[in-house]
Scaffold this motif. Structure first.
Motif, PDB file in Angstrom:
ATOM      1  N   LEU A  16       3.266   6.023  -5.684  1.00 43.88           N
ATOM      2  CA  LEU A  16       4.198   4.832  -5.227  1.00 43.88           C
ATOM      3  C   LEU A  16       4.918   5.475  -4.288  1.00 43.88           C
ATOM      4  N   LEU A  17       5.426   6.638  -4.505  1.00 47.87           N
ATOM      5  CA  LEU A  17       6.812   7.038  -3.687  1.00 47.87           C
ATOM      6  C   LEU A  17       6.199   7.363  -2.192  1.00 47.87           C
ATOM      7  N   GLN A  18       4.907   7.980  -2.070  1.00 50.01           N
ATOM      8  CA  GLN A  18       4.312   8.463  -0.958  1.00 50.01           C
ATOM      9  C   GLN A  18       4.212   6.996  -0.057  1.00 50.01           C
ATOM     10  N   LYS A  19       3.510   5.612  -0.923  1.00 45.64           N
ATOM     11  CA  LYS A  19       3.344   4.524  -0.292  1.00 45.64           C
ATOM     12  C   LYS A  19       4.833   3.898   0.265  1.00 45.64           C
ATOM     13  N   LEU A  20       5.715   4.161  -0.653  1.00 42.85           N
ATOM     14  CA  LEU A  20       7.155   3.650  -0.324  1.00 42.85           C
ATOM     15  C   LEU A  20       7.571   4.196   1.032  1.00 42.85           C
ATOM     16  N   ILE A  21       7.583   5.760   1.150  1.00 44.72           N
ATOM     17  CA  ILE A  21       8.106   6.272   2.142  1.00 44.72           C
ATOM     18  C   ILE A  21       7.334   5.768   3.432  1.00 44.72           C
ATOM     19  N   LEU A  22       5.968   5.642   3.216  1.00 42.80           N
ATOM     20  CA  LEU A  22       5.225   5.339   4.412  1.00 42.80           C
ATOM     21  C   LEU A  22       5.522   3.940   4.944  1.00 42.80           C
ATOM     22  N   ILE A  23       5.797   2.909   3.833  1.00 49.15           N
ATOM     23  CA  ILE A  23       6.230   1.472   4.233  1.00 49.15           C
ATOM     24  C   ILE A  23       7.451   1.715   4.864  1.00 49.15           C
ATOM     25  N   ILE A  24       8.513   2.307   4.449  1.00 52.80           N
ATOM     26  CA  ILE A  24       9.569   2.400   5.215  1.00 52.80           C
ATOM     27  C   ILE A  24       9.434   2.937   6.544  1.00 52.80           C
ATOM     28  N   ILE A  25       8.561   3.928   6.768  1.00 56.43           N
ATOM     29  CA  ILE A  25       8.562   4.684   8.123  1.00 56.43           C
ATOM     30  C   ILE A  25       7.955   3.500   8.879  1.00 56.43           C
ATOM     31  N   ILE A  26       6.789   2.935   8.448  1.00 57.54           N
ATOM     32  CA  ILE A  26       6.147   1.778   9.316  1.00 57.54           C
ATOM     33  C   ILE A  26       6.866   0.947   9.932  1.00 57.54           C
TER      34      ILE A  26
END
Lengths: 353, 167
Positions: A16-26
């Motif tokens: 979840l954390l990995q995807k959350l960071i990815l979403i924020i970056i994108i």
């Protein structure tokens, strides 16, 4: 009683954390790109009209988008008395939401490797990737329609109806041109499509030149860009569906257009121009992290080219008349897309693929 | 309570609340918007059942196309609370009773159906909803019904063009 800690432990928090960071970056990258698209647009326009363009804020006017954004934020916020207040606020929000949601299925590059964990540079690799983009794009209409109607202004309503019917009309040709592409790729997942192109070494645009042209024209229409910017035709409809808007709500509408431009450039690069594929380079010989970064840069260059194309067309070609627009969509692009689809299908059957 | 269950309850509540809001909103445009929210929640349910194709087609066709036409019509009709005709009490009673009867019939059919009793939904496991399997089934096992329904659509399209051409 529900054991709360058991519930919380059941989640895969690392994922979840990995995807959350990815979403924020994108999402933040999309916003920053959209910001600098406004700067680029003015520079390109200036260059084409033999002017200098914005050059006061910072070196080469590079801080101009920040100044523009600040101006929009600090302007007075006006909500018309006779408007439908909830929907008036909802409109720009929906436009922005639909614009940002599309970036979820775009594969930005291959994967990064941190020790044992592999990070896919894509928020979600769903096996209906293209259809997802299609679904979200068809929701983009609501931002325009709701905003235009809630303003309680005849011009806004007219422009909103124009925008909605334009978007619906061009979605058809767009979908059919995509079907022809799907015959060749055999998959709807964006990542699989890119990997196919990398493996074959031939981009889909070689197989589907006509399909690409149709898609390109439809993308222009879907983004409400010139020559299809009739929803905001200022000479006939004052300012179009966002006439009553001010401050950052207006900013959101304008911003959503630039994000749409960025995302549709990304989609075109992914589907027809090999995504993060670097031509004449075998990525599998490189270390995964290096390949991912090179791929990302290649993808960004492709996107940049398409964004430039959007601006090039905007400052070159005048606006269509509304009946010309509808004629082009229904009587030319749609039959052309159908013929393209049938020919592709026949050829694929003949080759027994 | 797993993440699937949490999502299921969240989506169910969302579906019911937005469906109720469709009925009780005074403003028809609000009703349409709540209906779109309902479609979204139902698509979420489809995704929980791993029927991804159905979920996205539900959004594209219903939320993306049909509801836009609904909005078109409603926005152009200029519906006002002031000009809405008053309905008599009897009509309301009749509506409530017939609606309630329909609900009772549907409930009893679903509860007693042989195919459905003692079975639970396959969450996240079935793969018939994936586009590959669905397409395969549609074009082999159900090819004839599929073609027949496409002819139906074609005739509807021709009909629409004929009606539109009249003036």
């Amino acid at each position: 009683m529900i054991n709360l800690s058991a519930v919380l432990l059941a989640f895969d928090w690392g994922f979840l954390l990995q995807k959350l960071i990815l979403i924020i970056i994108i999402v933040s990258v999309s916003l920053v790109v959209a910001m600098y698209e406004t700067y680029l647009e003015r520079k390109v326009a200036a260059w084409m009209q033999d002017r200098i363009g914005p050059n006061r804020a910072g070196p080469f006017g590079i801080l101009q988008p920040i100044a523009d954004g600040g101006k929009l934020f600090f302007k007075e916020e006006i909500i018309p008395n006779t408007s439908n207040k909830t929907l008036f606020v909802l409109g720009p929000g929906l436009a922005m939401l639909a614009a940002l949601m599309t970036c979820a299925v775009i594969p930005w590059s291959s994967h990064l490797q941190f020790g044992d964990t592999t990070v896919q540079l894509q928020i979600a690799d769903v096996n209906i990737g293209i259809l997802y983009i299609f679904g979200v794009v068809s929701l983009g209409v609501y931002g325009i329609m709701i905003g235009g109607w809630a303003s309680n202004n005849k011009f806004s309503l007219m422009a909103a109806l124009r925008g909605a019917s334009q978007a619906i009309s061009y979605e058809l040709a767009m979908g059919i041109s995509l079907i022809a592409l799907l015959f060749i790729t055999g998959s709807l997942s964006m990542r699989t499509i890119v990997e196919e192109q990398m493996k074959n070494g031939i981009w889909n645009v070689v197989y589907q030149p006509l399909g690409f042209l149709i898609f390109l024209v439809c993308a222009f229409a879907e983004c409400n860009r010139t020559p299809f910017d009739l929803p905001e035709a200022e000479s006939e409809l004052n300012m179009g569906y966002h006439q009553e808007y001010s401050s950052m709500k207006l900013g959101f509408y304008l911003f959503a257009e630039y994000i749409n431009m960025f995302i549709s450039s990304a989609v075109m690069a992914t589907l027809f121009f090999g995504g993060y594929d670097v031509p004449f380079l075998d990525e599998s010989t490189l270390a995964p992290n290096v390949a991912a970064i090179i791929g990302l840069i290649a993808f960004m260059i492709k996107i940049g080219f398409f964004i430039f194309l959007f601006m090039w067309v905007r400052w070159t070609i005048p606006r269509f008349r509304y009946d010309q627009l509808m004629n082009l969509g229904w009587k030319k692009l749609l039959p052309l897309a159908l013929v393209n689809m049938l020919v592709t299908a026949a050829v694929m059957l003949w080759l027994h693929k | 309570m797993s993440i699937t269950e949490i999502l299921f309850w969240f989506l169910s509540v969302l579906t019911l609340v937005s469906a109720i809001m469709v009925l009780i909103s005074k403003n028809p445009v609000h009703s349409v918007l709540w209906l779109i929210a309902t479609f979204f929640a139902i698509s979420g349910h489809y995704i929980l059942l791993n029927a991804q194709f159905l979920a996205i087609v539900n959004l594209i066709v219903y939320a993306g196309a049909i509801m836009v036409l609904f909005l078109f019509v409603i926005m152009l009709m200029n519906l006002d609370v002031a000009i809405e005709p008053k309905r008599s009490m009897w009509m309301k009673f009749a509506g409530v009773i017939s609606g309630g009867l329909l609900l009772a019939v549907l409930l009893s059919v679903v509860r007693t159906s042989v195919d459905l009793t003692n079975k639970t939904a396959q969450l996240n496991t079935g793969d018939i909803g994936l586009i590959k399997n669905l397409g395969h089934t549609l074009f082999t096992q159900y090819a004839v019904p599929f073609e027949v329904s496409s002819i139906l659509f074609l005739s509807a399209m021709v009909g629409a063009v004929v009606i539109g051409k009249k003036n």
